[in-house]
Each structure stands twice: as structure tokens, then as C-alpha cells.
Design a protein around this motif. Structure first.
Motif, PDB file in Angstrom:
ATOM      1  N   GLY A 112       0.786  -1.228   0.000  1.00 44.54           N
ATOM      2  CA  GLY A 112       0.000   0.000   0.000  1.00 44.54           C
ATOM      3  C   GLY A 112       0.817   1.275   0.000  1.00 44.54           C
ATOM      4  O   GLY A 112       0.318   2.338   0.405  1.00 44.54           O
ATOM      5  N   LEU A 113       2.059   1.208  -0.492  1.00 44.80           N
ATOM      6  CA  LEU A 113       2.925   2.391  -0.504  1.00 44.80           C
ATOM      7  C   LEU A 113       2.670   3.288  -1.707  1.00 44.80           C
ATOM      8  O   LEU A 113       3.043   4.465  -1.700  1.00 44.80           O
ATOM      9  N   VAL A 114       2.056   2.739  -2.758  1.00 40.69           N
ATOM     10  CA  VAL A 114       1.762   3.510  -3.962  1.00 40.69           C
ATOM     11  C   VAL A 114       0.339   3.203  -4.404  1.00 40.69           C
ATOM     12  O   VAL A 114      -0.192   2.116  -4.150  1.00 40.69           O
ATOM     13  N   ALA A 115      -0.271   4.159  -5.072  1.00 39.30           N
ATOM     14  CA  ALA A 115      -1.623   3.977  -5.611  1.00 39.30           C
ATOM     15  C   ALA A 115      -1.537   3.459  -7.040  1.00 39.30           C
ATOM     16  O   ALA A 115      -0.774   3.986  -7.858  1.00 39.30           O
ATOM     17  N   VAL A 116      -2.298   2.415  -7.351  1.00 43.59           N
ATOM     18  CA  VAL A 116      -2.301   1.836  -8.691  1.00 43.59           C
ATOM     19  C   VAL A 116      -3.736   1.495  -9.075  1.00 43.59           C
ATOM     20  O   VAL A 116      -4.619   1.428  -8.214  1.00 43.59           O
ATOM     21  N   PRO A 117      -4.004   1.271 -10.371  1.00 48.25           N
ATOM     22  CA  PRO A 117      -5.344   0.830 -10.775  1.00 48.25           C
ATOM     23  C   PRO A 117      -5.681  -0.516 -10.122  1.00 48.25           C
ATOM     24  O   PRO A 117      -4.788  -1.315  -9.834  1.00 48.25           O
ATOM     25  N   ARG A 118      -6.962  -0.748  -9.884  1.00 47.26           N
ATOM     26  CA  ARG A 118      -7.342  -2.032  -9.289  1.00 47.26           C
ATOM     27  C   ARG A 118      -7.004  -3.185 -10.226  1.00 47.26           C
ATOM     28  O   ARG A 118      -6.581  -4.255  -9.788  1.00 47.26           O
TER      29      ARG A 118
END
Length: 380
Positions: A112-118
Motif C-alpha cells: 500500500g505504498l503507492v496507488a495503482v489501478p485495481r
């Protein structure tokens, strides 16, 4: 004796394995990391097996990765690599591990350190603090986590997995700021026990010293166990590495170079030829552009380290270098033969008007997998 529990993840990255730590879970002073890392790996072990830790008795299995928030605006995470000695206590932070670089993006996503597409494709910009370089990882994600299954086969690793593309941007001068640290395409190194040896000292992704296997009486076909049995040769190649480290400016003298065990990598090269692999199969000469045998942290490597392959791919593009004289001409990707098979590396280079080489990027495909997560226990 009390045991200290530290949150950790154990991962394979390419053809290496490492214990992964969040920077926030470690003491703020780097000097306090050593007991944790040595205890984690089971070092020092005079028997060379690291049975009392997570290490596997070879350099590719004695690694630590530390991941934390980015310290640069052009990165998503910071990543520090630590090479843990097997029989000693001097932890080496001087270079990066390209194989374990492939695990950093998936780790960052799953933690959860970076935001990515599901679902779709993730891009993670990794700042490697060892080299102050940016590595861009591209890989698929499923249900918000890094994909594991896929059809990409990596020589040296059983089965198939989801591919991870790594783009090492501006890889030249990873430690010295110069592609050719000595200013020479070829240097003559005076090495105890070997005499004067022609070598190209290349600094790209991770520094390497490239020499022709024939110049030290080898065929280039030798497998790691054959090289290991020749203890006199292994000692001579370590002496060569130390001489090269001083010539490249990494160490002021040979004693200091001895303590900096991971750089430069020593790579023995030969022109394409039918060659054996550890699996017992043979690589036909037509399937490779150059053949390499690597000495890493004093040990013959079972594969070619990823950053060593990137450095070699760049070295093959330097006119007049040892690698350039042996490689089969190729306009695009280079196929490097090694004891476990073949690795394909692309080097985006341009020859400037003044004859110097500009290296925009070097790219390669790897796979990675999380093996377990929990707490690692160390004394103290």
C-alpha cells in the motif's frame, strides 16, 4: 537471550532472494541496522552456510532491501540495497542489485505504498539510493495487487510468472558519474598472479570490469562449480577486482577495496559458442550474442547479475571495448549467455559527434514473487 522481532517480507526478485524491510520499522541510525541484518541472514558463518538465518550461503541469497517514502520528487519510493557478507561482518551498500530491483514495485503495491489501478498495469518509479538512479518498473496488477501468475519464463527460475519490465534510466555513471571512470576504453591492469590484463572498466547500472576469458587461459565455457574448484584463479580474480576498484576510484587502496566486496563485478567474456548450462542442456551459439561468466562477491555466479547484464549490454556498445570486440553485431536487444541460460537486455545508446556514448536507458524483463511475510527474529 531475548529475540527481537522485526516486520519483514521474504521475496524472490529475478534470480535472487532478499528479506524486505520497511524503513520505518528499522532504527533511524543506519549504524544500528548491522546487528539486525547480520542476524537475519545468519552471518558471519565460518562454515559459509548461514544455517542460523535466512541466507543461503551464496551471494545471490544473502541480500536485504529497505523500502521507504521517496526523497525525490521524481520517485514513488526510495529503495536501499544491502549486500550481506556470508563469513564476514562488513555490510556493503556500495552498489545496487538489479534482480531484487524487480521486487520493489510489487512490494510497494502490495504494502500500500503507492496507488495503482485495481486492474491493469502499474508503473512504479523507484529511487535506488545506492546509485542515486531512477528505475521504472512496469507490471500487471489484479484486484489491486501485483500479478503473480503469467506466461513469462525466466532462465534460472522454474515455471512461469507475470513479467516485470525494468527501465534503468540514465544508467551511466552509477557510482562515478562517468561511463568510463578512468577515461580509457581499455585499461592494462597489473594484477598479482595474473600479470598485465586488458580490461574495460565500465560504470553503468552497477560497475563492471570486463575481460576476455581467453586472456586468463579460460575458454569461457566454464560453469560455476568448475571455477569454484580453481581456488587459485578465484583468488586472482578477487585481486583483479580490487585493482580495478582502485583504478575506478571506489577505494583509495587495495585494503579498502577488499572491504568493498560487491563492486565492480568481474565478468569473463567470450564470443558466441555452443555452451553448457547448469540444467545440463546446451545453448547453441546462434542463440546468443556474447557469453559471460560473472564473479560476484568473490563467488562464481549461477546466472549473470541483472545490473551486471545491463552494464555488459552498455559495454558492448562502447567502440573498442573488450565486450565490443567479442559481441555479435546487433542493432537492438542483446542476448547474453550465462550458466543458467540467456538474458535479453536492451540498451538505448547514441554515439555523440565527439565519439562519446550517451546511454538514455537500459531495459530488461524479470519476474518476482512474495514468499512469506511476518516477523524476522534476531538476537538483541
Amino acid at each position: 537471550m531475548a529475540l527481537r522481532a522485526t516486520r519483514a517480507v521474504f521475496m524472490r526478485g529475478g534470480t535472487s532472494k532478499a528479506v524486505m524491510f520497511h524503513a520505518a520499522d528499522l532504527p533511524p541510525n543506519r549504524a544500528d541496522w548491522a546487528p539486525i541484518f547480520l542476524g537475519c541472514m545468519g552471518s558471519p558463518d565460518p562454515n559459509g552456510r548461514q544455517l542460523d538465518g535466512m541466507g543461503g550461503g551464496v551471494s545471490s541469497l544473502s541480500k536485504i532491501c529497505i523500502i521507504g517514502p521517496p526523497s525525490r520528487s521524481d520517485a514513488d519510493v526510495d529503495y536501499t540495497f544491502a549486500q550481506i557478507p556470508i563469513t564476514g561482518t562488513d555490510i556493503d551498500y556500495s552498489g545496487n542489485c538489479g534482480n531484487m530491483s524487480s521486487a520493489i514495485g510489487p512490494f510497494a503495491v502490495d504494502e500500500g505504498l503507492v496507488a495503482v489501478p485495481r486492474d491493469g498495469n502499474a508503473t512504479v518509479r523507484i529511487h535506488n539510493t545506492n546509485t542515486s538512479k531512477i528505475i521504472v518498473a512496469h507490471f500487471p496488477v489484479v484486484d489491486g495487487r501485483a500479478a503473480v501468475t503469467g506466461d513469462f519464463a525466466l532462465d534460472g527460475v522454474a515455471g512461469t510468472a507475470a513479467p516485470i519490465r525494468l527501465d534503468f534510466t540514465d544508467p551511466a555513471g552509477s557510482k562515478t558519474g562517468k561511463l568510463l571512470p578512468t577515461g580509457n576504453v581499455v585499461d592494462l591492469l597489473d594484477v598479482p598472479g595474473l600479470g598485465k590484463i586488458r580490461a574495460s572498466l565500465i560504470d553503468a547500472a552497477n560497475p563492471g570490469v570486463h575481460l576476455a576469458a581467453a586472456d586468463i587461459g579460460l575458454t569461457g565455457l566454464e560453469l560455476p562449480h568448475e571455477l569454484e574448484r580453481n581456488t587459485a584463479l578465484v583468488a586472482q580474480l578477487e585481486a583483479l577486482r580490487q585493482v580495478a576498484a582502485v583504478a575506478m576510484g571506489f577505494a583509495p587502496d587495495l585494503d579498502a577495496a577488499k572491504r568493498m566486496a560487491s563492486i565492480p563485478k568481474v565478468v569473463l567474456l567470450s564470443a558466441p559458442q555452443d555452451s553448457p548450462t547448469l540444467s545440463g542442456q546446451s545453448l547453441p551459439a546462434s542463440s546468443i550474442d556474447i557469453l559471460a561468466r560473472t564473479i560476484s562477491v568473490g563467488q562464481p555466479h549461477r546466472a549473470i547479475p541483472l545490473t551486471g547484464a545491463l552494464c555488459l549490454a552498455v559495454g558492448c556498445r562502447v567502440p573498442g571495448s573488450v565486450a565490443h570486440s567479442l559481441v555479435r553485431a546487433s542493432e537492438s536487444s542483446l542476448r547474453i549467455g550465462h550458466p543458467s541460460g540467456v538474458i535479453v537486455v536492451a540498451a538505448d545508446t547514441q554515439l555523440r559527434a565527439d565519439g562519446s556514448l550517451h546511454v538514455a536507458a537500459a531495459s530488461v524483463f524479470r519476474t518476482a514473487r512474495r514468499l512469506f511475510q511476518g516477523d524476522v527474529l534476531t538476537a538483541g
